[in-house]
Design a protein around this motif. Structure first.
Motif, PDB file in Angstrom:
ATOM      1  N   ALA A   1      30.327 -30.303   6.368  1.00  0.00           N
ATOM      2  CA  ALA A   1      30.506 -31.063   7.612  1.00  0.00           C
ATOM      3  C   ALA A   1      30.138 -32.525   7.394  1.00  0.00           C
ATOM      4  O   ALA A   1      30.806 -33.433   7.902  1.00  0.00           O
ATOM      5  CB  ALA A   1      29.667 -30.457   8.724  1.00  0.00           C
ATOM      6  N   GLY A   2      29.084 -32.753   6.611  1.00  0.00           N
ATOM      7  CA  GLY A   2      28.679 -34.121   6.303  1.00  0.00           C
ATOM      8  C   GLY A   2      29.722 -34.847   5.481  1.00  0.00           C
ATOM      9  O   GLY A   2      30.000 -36.027   5.713  1.00  0.00           O
ATOM     10  N   ARG A   3      30.308 -34.162   4.524  1.00  0.00           N
ATOM     11  CA  ARG A   3      31.360 -34.782   3.705  1.00  0.00           C
ATOM     12  C   ARG A   3      32.578 -35.132   4.554  1.00  0.00           C
ATOM     13  O   ARG A   3      33.195 -36.187   4.375  1.00  0.00           O
ATOM     14  CB  ARG A   3      31.741 -33.841   2.554  1.00  0.00           C
ATOM     15  CG  ARG A   3      30.681 -33.772   1.459  1.00  0.00           C
ATOM     16  CD  ARG A   3      31.181 -33.016   0.245  1.00  0.00           C
ATOM     17  NE  ARG A   3      31.307 -31.585   0.517  1.00  0.00           N
ATOM     18  CZ  ARG A   3      30.294 -30.725   0.391  1.00  0.00           C
ATOM     19  NH1 ARG A   3      29.090 -31.140   0.021  1.00  0.00           N
ATOM     20  NH2 ARG A   3      30.485 -29.436   0.637  1.00  0.00           N
ATOM     21  N   ALA A   4      32.908 -34.261   5.514  1.00  0.00           N
ATOM     22  CA  ALA A   4      34.032 -34.534   6.415  1.00  0.00           C
ATOM     23  C   ALA A   4      33.741 -35.758   7.272  1.00  0.00           C
ATOM     24  O   ALA A   4      34.621 -36.608   7.497  1.00  0.00           O
ATOM     25  CB  ALA A   4      34.304 -33.317   7.292  1.00  0.00           C
ATOM     26  N   PHE A   5      32.508 -35.867   7.732  1.00  0.00           N
ATOM     27  CA  PHE A   5      32.124 -37.020   8.561  1.00  0.00           C
ATOM     28  C   PHE A   5      32.238 -38.313   7.772  1.00  0.00           C
ATOM     29  O   PHE A   5      32.788 -39.312   8.262  1.00  0.00           O
ATOM     30  CB  PHE A   5      30.700 -36.858   9.072  1.00  0.00           C
ATOM     31  CG  PHE A   5      30.177 -38.068   9.803  1.00  0.00           C
ATOM     32  CD1 PHE A   5      30.424 -38.244  11.149  1.00  0.00           C
ATOM     33  CD2 PHE A   5      29.448 -39.050   9.129  1.00  0.00           C
ATOM     34  CE1 PHE A   5      29.957 -39.359  11.825  1.00  0.00           C
ATOM     35  CE2 PHE A   5      28.982 -40.168   9.790  1.00  0.00           C
ATOM     36  CZ  PHE A   5      29.233 -40.321  11.146  1.00  0.00           C
ATOM     37  N   LEU A   6      31.725 -38.327   6.543  1.00  0.00           N
ATOM     38  CA  LEU A   6      31.760 -39.555   5.747  1.00  0.00           C
ATOM     39  C   LEU A   6      33.188 -39.932   5.359  1.00  0.00           C
ATOM     40  O   LEU A   6      33.522 -41.119   5.272  1.00  0.00           O
ATOM     41  CB  LEU A   6      30.889 -39.411   4.507  1.00  0.00           C
ATOM     42  CG  LEU A   6      29.380 -39.274   4.767  1.00  0.00           C
ATOM     43  CD1 LEU A   6      28.617 -39.216   3.453  1.00  0.00           C
ATOM     44  CD2 LEU A   6      28.854 -40.417   5.634  1.00  0.00           C
ATOM     45  N   THR A   7      34.038 -38.928   5.158  1.00  0.00           N
ATOM     46  CA  THR A   7      35.456 -39.218   4.901  1.00  0.00           C
ATOM     47  C   THR A   7      36.107 -39.866   6.116  1.00  0.00           C
ATOM     48  O   THR A   7      36.833 -40.850   6.004  1.00  0.00           O
ATOM     49  CB  THR A   7      36.205 -37.928   4.514  1.00  0.00           C
ATOM     50  OG1 THR A   7      35.642 -37.384   3.328  1.00  0.00           O
ATOM     51  CG2 THR A   7      37.681 -38.216   4.294  1.00  0.00           C
ATOM     52  N   LEU A   8      35.812 -39.297   7.299  1.00  0.00           N
ATOM     53  CA  LEU A   8      36.350 -39.865   8.537  1.00  0.00           C
ATOM     54  C   LEU A   8      35.816 -41.274   8.762  1.00  0.00           C
ATOM     55  O   LEU A   8      36.581 -42.185   9.144  1.00  0.00           O
ATOM     56  CB  LEU A   8      35.964 -38.966   9.715  1.00  0.00           C
ATOM     57  CG  LEU A   8      36.347 -39.465  11.120  1.00  0.00           C
ATOM     58  CD1 LEU A   8      37.865 -39.604  11.241  1.00  0.00           C
ATOM     59  CD2 LEU A   8      35.788 -38.522  12.181  1.00  0.00           C
ATOM     60  N   ARG A   9      34.536 -41.483   8.486  1.00  0.00           N
ATOM     61  CA  ARG A   9      33.936 -42.812   8.654  1.00  0.00           C
ATOM     62  C   ARG A   9      34.613 -43.830   7.748  1.00  0.00           C
ATOM     63  O   ARG A   9      34.894 -44.975   8.168  1.00  0.00           O
ATOM     64  CB  ARG A   9      32.438 -42.741   8.348  1.00  0.00           C
ATOM     65  CG  ARG A   9      31.695 -44.077   8.454  1.00  0.00           C
ATOM     66  CD  ARG A   9      30.224 -43.875   8.153  1.00  0.00           C
ATOM     67  NE  ARG A   9      29.502 -45.126   8.287  1.00  0.00           N
ATOM     68  CZ  ARG A   9      29.339 -45.994   7.293  1.00  0.00           C
ATOM     69  NH1 ARG A   9      29.857 -45.718   6.085  1.00  0.00           N
ATOM     70  NH2 ARG A   9      28.668 -47.119   7.478  1.00  0.00           N
ATOM     71  N   LYS A  10      34.885 -43.448   6.509  1.00  0.00           N
ATOM     72  CA  LYS A  10      35.538 -44.346   5.558  1.00  0.00           C
ATOM     73  C   LYS A  10      36.933 -44.738   6.029  1.00  0.00           C
ATOM     74  O   LYS A  10      37.344 -45.898   5.928  1.00  0.00           O
ATOM     75  CB  LYS A  10      35.612 -43.677   4.189  1.00  0.00           C
ATOM     76  CG  LYS A  10      36.168 -44.570   3.080  1.00  0.00           C
ATOM     77  CD  LYS A  10      36.126 -43.848   1.746  1.00  0.00           C
ATOM     78  CE  LYS A  10      36.657 -44.736   0.632  1.00  0.00           C
ATOM     79  NZ  LYS A  10      36.603 -44.031  -0.688  1.00  0.00           N
TER      80      LYS A  10
ATOM     81  N   LEU B   1      38.009 -44.748   9.207  1.00  0.00           N
ATOM     82  CA  LEU B   1      37.886 -45.595  10.395  1.00  0.00           C
ATOM     83  C   LEU B   1      37.488 -47.025  10.041  1.00  0.00           C
ATOM     84  O   LEU B   1      37.995 -47.990  10.633  1.00  0.00           O
ATOM     85  CB  LEU B   1      36.879 -44.990  11.373  1.00  0.00           C
ATOM     86  CG  LEU B   1      37.295 -43.673  12.029  1.00  0.00           C
ATOM     87  CD1 LEU B   1      36.146 -43.113  12.869  1.00  0.00           C
ATOM     88  CD2 LEU B   1      38.542 -43.858  12.885  1.00  0.00           C
ATOM     89  N   LEU B   2      36.596 -47.177   9.055  1.00  0.00           N
ATOM     90  CA  LEU B   2      36.170 -48.518   8.649  1.00  0.00           C
ATOM     91  C   LEU B   2      37.313 -49.290   7.977  1.00  0.00           C
ATOM     92  O   LEU B   2      37.323 -50.536   7.992  1.00  0.00           O
ATOM     93  CB  LEU B   2      34.980 -48.425   7.695  1.00  0.00           C
ATOM     94  CG  LEU B   2      33.651 -47.992   8.317  1.00  0.00           C
ATOM     95  CD1 LEU B   2      32.596 -47.829   7.235  1.00  0.00           C
ATOM     96  CD2 LEU B   2      33.187 -49.003   9.374  1.00  0.00           C
ATOM     97  N   ALA B   3      38.258 -48.579   7.404  1.00  0.00           N
ATOM     98  CA  ALA B   3      39.378 -49.236   6.710  1.00  0.00           C
ATOM     99  C   ALA B   3      40.460 -49.708   7.682  1.00  0.00           C
ATOM    100  O   ALA B   3      41.342 -50.479   7.293  1.00  0.00           O
ATOM    101  CB  ALA B   3      39.984 -48.284   5.683  1.00  0.00           C
ATOM    102  N   LEU B   4      40.410 -49.219   8.924  1.00  0.00           N
ATOM    103  CA  LEU B   4      41.451 -49.598   9.897  1.00  0.00           C
ATOM    104  C   LEU B   4      41.336 -51.050  10.322  1.00  0.00           C
ATOM    105  O   LEU B   4      40.256 -51.615  10.380  1.00  0.00           O
ATOM    106  CB  LEU B   4      41.347 -48.671  11.126  1.00  0.00           C
ATOM    107  CG  LEU B   4      41.660 -47.188  10.889  1.00  0.00           C
ATOM    108  CD1 LEU B   4      41.446 -46.406  12.169  1.00  0.00           C
ATOM    109  CD2 LEU B   4      43.076 -47.017  10.372  1.00  0.00           C
TER     110      LEU B   4
END
Length: 248
Positions: A234-243, A245-248
């Motif tokens: 779940a943590g890995r999924a969150f950090l992937t999503l965060r990455k 979103l930050l790239a948008l």
């Protein structure tokens, strides 16, 4: 070292400040966030910061500063300013700071102090690790703030704010400039006297004005490490999503 545990939606998160040893015992957590860590890890990013050794005596700390800063401090000492340091600010006092800071952030076009950050301040306050400092003029008006996180030995400057840019009258602008530097000087002495050994002025950033301002207080440039580590799928999924979103 300071650790703060919290939930972010369905994710369990622990924030760690000044980590100097591996984090253990946080089973069931999805993410560990590191800030100004002494540890070097592949998952963390090195950030230039400024360290001031509080074991130095008062005269040496002052002499290490740029002459311009010493001049501001001498002027401030003659103006009847009031220095306040609060280790247990009320919710109302934190909201008052947040509102003051967000006006400053708008003029600087930088990140605001939002509900997530305000919650972090409250959690650290409840652990006895938050210090809210300010300078007031003789009329009791707040001229500037500094907010710190502390583990009792190391102290980190997290927020700094004044309304210098909103003032048009030159004498008032000079007074705010004097007060802001005097606040940092008074805080250095306060933390020194309370047994702290290291003052971390926070990231030097790519903004030359901020960088040069911090360097005026002496100290040495240091690399600390910040970032996130996933401890579950779940943590890995969150950090992937965060990455993403930050790239948008």
């Amino acid at each position: 070292m300071i650790t703060v545990e919290r939930k972010l939606l369905n994710w369990k998160l622990v924030n760690c400040y000044f980590a100097d040893e591996p984090i253990v015992g946080h089973t069931g957590w999805d993410i560990i966030g590191f800030s100004h860590s002494f540890l070097t890890r592949d998952s963390l990013q090195g950030i230039e910061t400024l360290h001031i050794d509080l074991r130095k005596d008062r005269e040496t700390l002052l002499a290490d500063m740029k002459r311009k800063n010493r001049s501001h401090i001498r002027k401030a000492e003659k103006k009847g300013f009031i220095h306040e340091m609060n280790n247990n600010p009320s919710d109302e006092q934190l909201i008052r700071f947040r509102n003051f800071y967000n006006i400053f952030a708008k003029t600087k076009n930088t990140y605001r102090c939002r509900s997530f950050h305000l919650k972090t301040l409250k959690l650290l306050r409840d652990k006895g690790s938050l210090y809210l400092s300010s300078i007031l003029n003789q009329e009791g008006e707040t001229l500037c703030y500094q907010v710190y996180f502390s583990d009792g030995r190391h102290v980190l400057s997290v927020y700094s704010a004044s309304h210098y840019r909103l003032e048009n009258e030159q004498e008032l602008k000079r007074s705010i400039s004097d007060a802001a530097r005097w606040l940092i000087w008074k805080n250095l002495l306060w933390f020194k006297e309370s047994g702290h050994i290291l003052y971390d002025a926070g990231g030097l950033t790519n903004d030359e004005n901020i960088r040069n301002y911090k360097l005026e207080f002496g100290g040495r440039i240091w690399t600390s490490y910040s970032g996130y580590e996933a401890k579950s799928s779940a943590g890995r999924a969150f950090l992937t999503l965060r990455k993403v979103l930050l790239a948008l």
